[in-house]
Scaffold this motif. Structure first.
Motif, PDB file in Angstrom:
ATOM      1  N   THR A  43      63.746  89.216  66.684  1.00 37.86           N
ATOM      2  CA  THR A  43      63.615  90.628  67.034  1.00 37.86           C
ATOM      3  C   THR A  43      64.423  91.508  66.097  1.00 37.86           C
ATOM      4  O   THR A  43      63.933  92.545  65.612  1.00 37.86           O
ATOM      5  CB  THR A  43      64.087  90.858  68.483  1.00 37.86           C
ATOM      6  OG1 THR A  43      63.255  90.106  69.373  1.00 37.86           O
ATOM      7  CG2 THR A  43      64.028  92.324  68.855  1.00 37.86           C
ATOM      8  N   LEU A  44      65.633  91.122  65.825  1.00 35.95           N
ATOM      9  CA  LEU A  44      66.490  91.916  64.946  1.00 35.95           C
ATOM     10  C   LEU A  44      65.882  92.030  63.555  1.00 35.95           C
ATOM     11  O   LEU A  44      65.852  93.124  62.953  1.00 35.95           O
ATOM     12  CB  LEU A  44      67.873  91.276  64.878  1.00 35.95           C
ATOM     13  CG  LEU A  44      68.910  91.955  63.957  1.00 35.95           C
ATOM     14  CD1 LEU A  44      69.107  93.416  64.339  1.00 35.95           C
ATOM     15  CD2 LEU A  44      70.235  91.198  63.993  1.00 35.95           C
ATOM     16  N   GLY A  45      65.391  90.925  63.006  1.00 37.69           N
ATOM     17  CA  GLY A  45      64.770  90.973  61.687  1.00 37.69           C
ATOM     18  C   GLY A  45      63.542  91.860  61.665  1.00 37.69           C
ATOM     19  O   GLY A  45      63.348  92.640  60.715  1.00 37.69           O
ATOM     20  N   ARG A  46      62.714  91.758  62.692  1.00 37.52           N
ATOM     21  CA  ARG A  46      61.515  92.597  62.756  1.00 37.52           C
ATOM     22  C   ARG A  46      61.878  94.084  62.791  1.00 37.52           C
ATOM     23  O   ARG A  46      61.270  94.903  62.097  1.00 37.52           O
ATOM     24  CB  ARG A  46      60.707  92.212  63.990  1.00 37.52           C
ATOM     25  CG  ARG A  46      59.398  93.002  64.120  1.00 37.52           C
ATOM     26  CD  ARG A  46      58.524  92.463  65.246  1.00 37.52           C
ATOM     27  NE  ARG A  46      59.155  92.596  66.556  1.00 37.52           N
ATOM     28  CZ  ARG A  46      59.580  91.574  67.280  1.00 37.52           C
ATOM     29  NH1 ARG A  46      59.461  90.326  66.829  1.00 37.52           N
ATOM     30  NH2 ARG A  46      60.122  91.765  68.473  1.00 37.52           N
ATOM     31  N   VAL A  47      62.873  94.434  63.576  1.00 44.98           N
ATOM     32  CA  VAL A  47      63.287  95.832  63.679  1.00 44.98           C
ATOM     33  C   VAL A  47      63.854  96.333  62.355  1.00 44.98           C
ATOM     34  O   VAL A  47      63.512  97.430  61.888  1.00 44.98           O
ATOM     35  CB  VAL A  47      64.321  96.003  64.809  1.00 44.98           C
ATOM     36  CG1 VAL A  47      64.932  97.405  64.773  1.00 44.98           C
ATOM     37  CG2 VAL A  47      63.678  95.746  66.172  1.00 44.98           C
ATOM     38  N   LEU A  48      64.709  95.557  61.733  1.00 43.64           N
ATOM     39  CA  LEU A  48      65.315  95.986  60.468  1.00 43.64           C
ATOM     40  C   LEU A  48      64.257  96.204  59.388  1.00 43.64           C
ATOM     41  O   LEU A  48      64.289  97.212  58.667  1.00 43.64           O
ATOM     42  CB  LEU A  48      66.333  94.941  59.998  1.00 43.64           C
ATOM     43  CG  LEU A  48      67.670  94.905  60.747  1.00 43.64           C
ATOM     44  CD1 LEU A  48      68.464  93.667  60.353  1.00 43.64           C
ATOM     45  CD2 LEU A  48      68.493  96.155  60.450  1.00 43.64           C
ATOM     46  N   ALA A 104      63.773 102.708  52.664  1.00 45.22           N
ATOM     47  CA  ALA A 104      65.173 102.400  52.391  1.00 45.22           C
ATOM     48  C   ALA A 104      65.338 100.949  51.954  1.00 45.22           C
ATOM     49  O   ALA A 104      64.637 100.057  52.448  1.00 45.22           O
ATOM     50  CB  ALA A 104      66.013 102.645  53.644  1.00 45.22           C
ATOM     51  N   ASP A 105      66.260 100.717  51.038  1.00 47.58           N
ATOM     52  CA  ASP A 105      66.614  99.346  50.688  1.00 47.58           C
ATOM     53  C   ASP A 105      67.296  98.674  51.874  1.00 47.58           C
ATOM     54  O   ASP A 105      67.970  99.329  52.681  1.00 47.58           O
ATOM     55  CB  ASP A 105      67.575  99.333  49.492  1.00 47.58           C
ATOM     56  CG  ASP A 105      66.877  99.639  48.187  1.00 47.58           C
ATOM     57  OD1 ASP A 105      65.639  99.553  48.135  1.00 47.58           O
ATOM     58  OD2 ASP A 105      67.579  99.976  47.209  1.00 47.58           O
ATOM     59  N   LEU A 106      67.138  97.350  51.954  1.00 47.38           N
ATOM     60  CA  LEU A 106      67.844  96.535  52.938  1.00 47.38           C
ATOM     61  C   LEU A 106      68.908  95.715  52.196  1.00 47.38           C
ATOM     62  O   LEU A 106      68.569  94.877  51.353  1.00 47.38           O
ATOM     63  CB  LEU A 106      66.886  95.596  53.655  1.00 47.38           C
ATOM     64  CG  LEU A 106      66.246  96.068  54.961  1.00 47.38           C
ATOM     65  CD1 LEU A 106      65.252  95.022  55.456  1.00 47.38           C
ATOM     66  CD2 LEU A 106      67.310  96.330  56.016  1.00 47.38           C
ATOM     67  N   ILE A 107      70.180  95.976  52.480  1.00 46.45           N
ATOM     68  CA  ILE A 107      71.264  95.331  51.740  1.00 46.45           C
ATOM     69  C   ILE A 107      71.988  94.336  52.639  1.00 46.45           C
ATOM     70  O   ILE A 107      72.560  94.726  53.665  1.00 46.45           O
ATOM     71  CB  ILE A 107      72.266  96.379  51.214  1.00 46.45           C
ATOM     72  CG1 ILE A 107      71.570  97.387  50.314  1.00 46.45           C
ATOM     73  CG2 ILE A 107      73.403  95.682  50.468  1.00 46.45           C
ATOM     74  CD1 ILE A 107      72.490  98.459  49.766  1.00 46.45           C
ATOM     75  N   PRO A 108      71.981  93.051  52.293  1.00 47.34           N
ATOM     76  CA  PRO A 108      72.771  92.074  53.060  1.00 47.34           C
ATOM     77  C   PRO A 108      74.248  92.214  52.712  1.00 47.34           C
ATOM     78  O   PRO A 108      74.622  92.216  51.533  1.00 47.34           O
ATOM     79  CB  PRO A 108      72.210  90.732  52.596  1.00 47.34           C
ATOM     80  CG  PRO A 108      71.704  90.991  51.209  1.00 47.34           C
ATOM     81  CD  PRO A 108      71.240  92.429  51.179  1.00 47.34           C
ATOM     82  N   LEU A 109      75.078  92.339  53.732  1.00 44.42           N
ATOM     83  CA  LEU A 109      76.515  92.558  53.538  1.00 44.42           C
ATOM     84  C   LEU A 109      77.255  91.322  54.053  1.00 44.42           C
ATOM     85  O   LEU A 109      77.533  91.198  55.237  1.00 44.42           O
ATOM     86  CB  LEU A 109      76.955  93.817  54.276  1.00 44.42           C
ATOM     87  CG  LEU A 109      76.222  95.103  53.876  1.00 44.42           C
ATOM     88  CD1 LEU A 109      76.573  96.250  54.816  1.00 44.42           C
ATOM     89  CD2 LEU A 109      76.528  95.474  52.426  1.00 44.42           C
ATOM     90  N   GLU A 164      64.328  88.428  54.803  1.00 47.74           N
ATOM     91  CA  GLU A 164      63.463  87.598  53.962  1.00 47.74           C
ATOM     92  C   GLU A 164      62.030  88.145  53.969  1.00 47.74           C
ATOM     93  O   GLU A 164      61.532  88.579  54.995  1.00 47.74           O
ATOM     94  CB  GLU A 164      63.479  86.168  54.487  1.00 47.74           C
ATOM     95  CG  GLU A 164      62.885  85.154  53.536  1.00 47.74           C
ATOM     96  CD  GLU A 164      63.045  83.745  54.067  1.00 47.74           C
ATOM     97  OE1 GLU A 164      63.007  82.808  53.270  1.00 47.74           O
ATOM     98  OE2 GLU A 164      63.224  83.591  55.302  1.00 47.74           O
ATOM     99  N   HIS A 165      61.431  88.154  52.793  1.00 47.55           N
ATOM    100  CA  HIS A 165      60.055  88.602  52.585  1.00 47.55           C
ATOM    101  C   HIS A 165      59.899  90.129  52.698  1.00 47.55           C
ATOM    102  O   HIS A 165      58.766  90.629  52.626  1.00 47.55           O
ATOM    103  CB  HIS A 165      59.087  87.926  53.563  1.00 47.55           C
ATOM    104  CG  HIS A 165      59.156  86.437  53.548  1.00 47.55           C
ATOM    105  ND1 HIS A 165      59.068  85.712  52.378  1.00 47.55           N
ATOM    106  CD2 HIS A 165      59.307  85.543  54.561  1.00 47.55           C
ATOM    107  CE1 HIS A 165      59.163  84.422  52.661  1.00 47.55           C
ATOM    108  NE2 HIS A 165      59.315  84.294  53.968  1.00 47.55           N
ATOM    109  N   SER A 166      60.978  90.843  52.868  1.00 50.73           N
ATOM    110  CA  SER A 166      60.886  92.306  52.872  1.00 50.73           C
ATOM    111  C   SER A 166      60.956  92.820  51.440  1.00 50.73           C
ATOM    112  O   SER A 166      61.869  92.444  50.692  1.00 50.73           O
ATOM    113  CB  SER A 166      62.023  92.917  53.680  1.00 50.73           C
ATOM    114  OG  SER A 166      62.066  94.325  53.490  1.00 50.73           O
ATOM    115  N   PRO A 167      60.022  93.674  51.028  1.00 48.75           N
ATOM    116  CA  PRO A 167      60.087  94.225  49.661  1.00 48.75           C
ATOM    117  C   PRO A 167      61.303  95.117  49.460  1.00 48.75           C
ATOM    118  O   PRO A 167      61.670  95.417  48.316  1.00 48.75           O
ATOM    119  CB  PRO A 167      58.783  95.024  49.547  1.00 48.75           C
ATOM    120  CG  PRO A 167      58.379  95.323  50.952  1.00 48.75           C
ATOM    121  CD  PRO A 167      58.851  94.169  51.777  1.00 48.75           C
TER     122      PRO A 167
END
Length: 447
Positions: free
Chosen positions: A266-271, A280-285, A303-306
């Motif tokens: 769920t969290l991944g889908r929402v993000l 917006a870029d998705l930045i792993p911290l 993963e798999h998000s452009p």
């Protein structure tokens, strides 16, 4: 000056940030002093902090002879030398790790050794478990962390043992930037009640839980101050002139922070959806590299998000992580120090929690900043709706939240510096009052 680091393998960039701030404060206050830091990774420590002296926390722990290695590794930095030095430290520690595994298989051997009188609160050279350097130390400072708690029993015991020895031998002590609790274990409470009232100064990173716990343990009120987290200073110094445009994220999954597979999905889908909607870029911290826990939990979310960007390397510095955080407009984090890095730069945070331990961390942090942090329980039935609502609100409010968050960060930095100066005054007075120092060396001289 002996520094209790709390995270001996240097796997956590939040702890490294607190260490960096404290080392610079100590060096500025006592430029001629020797700074020893307890560690299990002495080679790697010299890459992160080339001016300190590694004190091995498990094998004797003597003050080292000065070595040019610190200057070499410090010049190249941990990003370049980290893999080699970490491997060297791991190889040196291998015999002890094997011995520990054997003891776990035969716990009666440990009980027998305890029964024969081995005192864990004695120096190693006297048959105990404390580093020998403690017997030749003028000051002990336990830097911040959330390790005085039931969920980190071993480190709680080690720190209390260290402080107990110091207070019993007249060595000035200070604790700075700490989050204390939850602490309910009766044995740990008795130990803390015996030790903490004798510590010269305790600076807390939050004022919600810690002060009341210390009062219940008999710590005098005039020895307790609330300052905020010392890592705020490092992150605040890296802040950008303009706000970022990305969504940063970190998920912590551990025994003390359980998250189900369904909730992670769920969290991944929402993000991914929220980032796509806002371009917006998705930045792993990644803040904790312990068993790669933040990487294993965070990277699958994006993963798999452009929109996904590459993570920092294993041995990146805390400054590098702070600069990454600075690219964000909001941060969604289940790791406490990622939230600290963000709020310190005026960036609002959605805090993710599934335990009382993290509830306390985030609630204390929210109180210190006053605004800009919304807590979402990951074990709630409406977690998806709550996540979307918090992300949407904080994204919209981010421009208006920047100024009050930066002001709160500046106030906490001032309070933290003032507490350090208070501790330094106590230390100088204690050292100057004796004919000679505990170690027999000349008293440290302030800068």
């Amino acid at each position: 000056m002996l520094v209790e680091n709390g995270e001996y393998w240097l796997n956590n960039k939040g702890d490294l940030a607190m260490l960096a701030v404290m080392v610079r404060r100590i060096a500025g206050r006592w430029p001629d002093g020797r700074i020893g830091v307890l560690t299990s990774a002495p080679a790697l420590l010299t890459a992160y902090e080339p001016t300190v002296e590694p004190i091995f926390c498990q094998r004797g722990g003597d003050w080292p002879r000065r070595s040019p290695r610190a200057r070499v590794t410090g010049r190249w930095g941990p990003a370049a030398t980290g893999p080699l030095l970490n491997g060297l430290d791991a190889a040196r520690a291998l015999p002890r790790r094997i011995a520990m595994r054997l003891r776990r298989r035969h716990p009666s051997d440990d009980r027998a050794s305890e029964a024969t009188g081995v005192n864990r609160r004695s120096l190693h050279r006297e048959g105990g478990r404390l580093p020998n350097a403690l017997g030749d130390t003028d000051v002990v400072i336990a830097i911040g962390g959330g390790y005085l708690t039931d969920v980190d029993r071993a480190q709680t015991e080690r720190t209390l043992d260290l402080l107990e020895y110091a207070t019993e031998h007249g060595i000035p002590t200070a604790m700075v930037g700490h989050g204390i609790g939850p602490l309910r274990d009766e044995e740990l409470l008795r130990h803390a009640e015996r030790v903490l009232p004798r510590v010269d100064l305790i600076a807390l990173r939050e004022g919600v839980r810690g002060p009341e716990l210390l009062r219940s343990l008999g710590v005098p009120a005039d020895r307790v101050v609330v300052t905020g987290d010392d890592a705020i200073e490092l992150s605040y110094a890296t802040r950008n002139a303009h706000r970022g445009s990305a969504i940063g994220t970190c998920l912590r999954v551990a025994e003390y922070s359980p998250v189900t597979d369904g909730t992670r999905t769920t969290l991944g889908r929402v993000l991914r959806a929220e980032a796509a909607e806002r371009s917006a870029d998705l930045i792993p911290l990644i803040v904790s590299e312990h068993a790669a826990e933040d990487r294993r939990s965070t990277l699958p979310l994006i993963e798999h998000s452009p929109a996904a960007t590459p993570p920092l390397g294993r041995f990146a510095s805390p400054w590098a992580l702070a600069r990454q955080v600075g690219r964000c407009r909001i941060v969604v984090s289940g790791a406490y120090h990622v939230a600290v890095f963000a709020l310190a730069q005026g960036i609002p945070v959605v805090g993710l929690s599934s335990s009382r331990y993290y509830d306390d961390k985030f609630e204390g942090l929210a109180t210190m900043f006053g605004t800009g942090l919304e807590l979402v329980r990951l074990d709630s039935d409406d977690v998806e709706d709550r996540l979307r609502g918090s992300i949407s609100r904080l994204w919209t409010q981010a421009p208006d939240l920047r100024a009050p968050l930066l002001e709160a960060a500046a106030c906490q930095i001032d309070a933290s510096r003032a507490a350090f100066e208070q501790a330094a005054t106590i230390i100088d007075a204690a050292v100057d009052s004796g004919a000679e120092t505990t170690s027999g060396r000349s008293p440290i001289s302030p800068g």
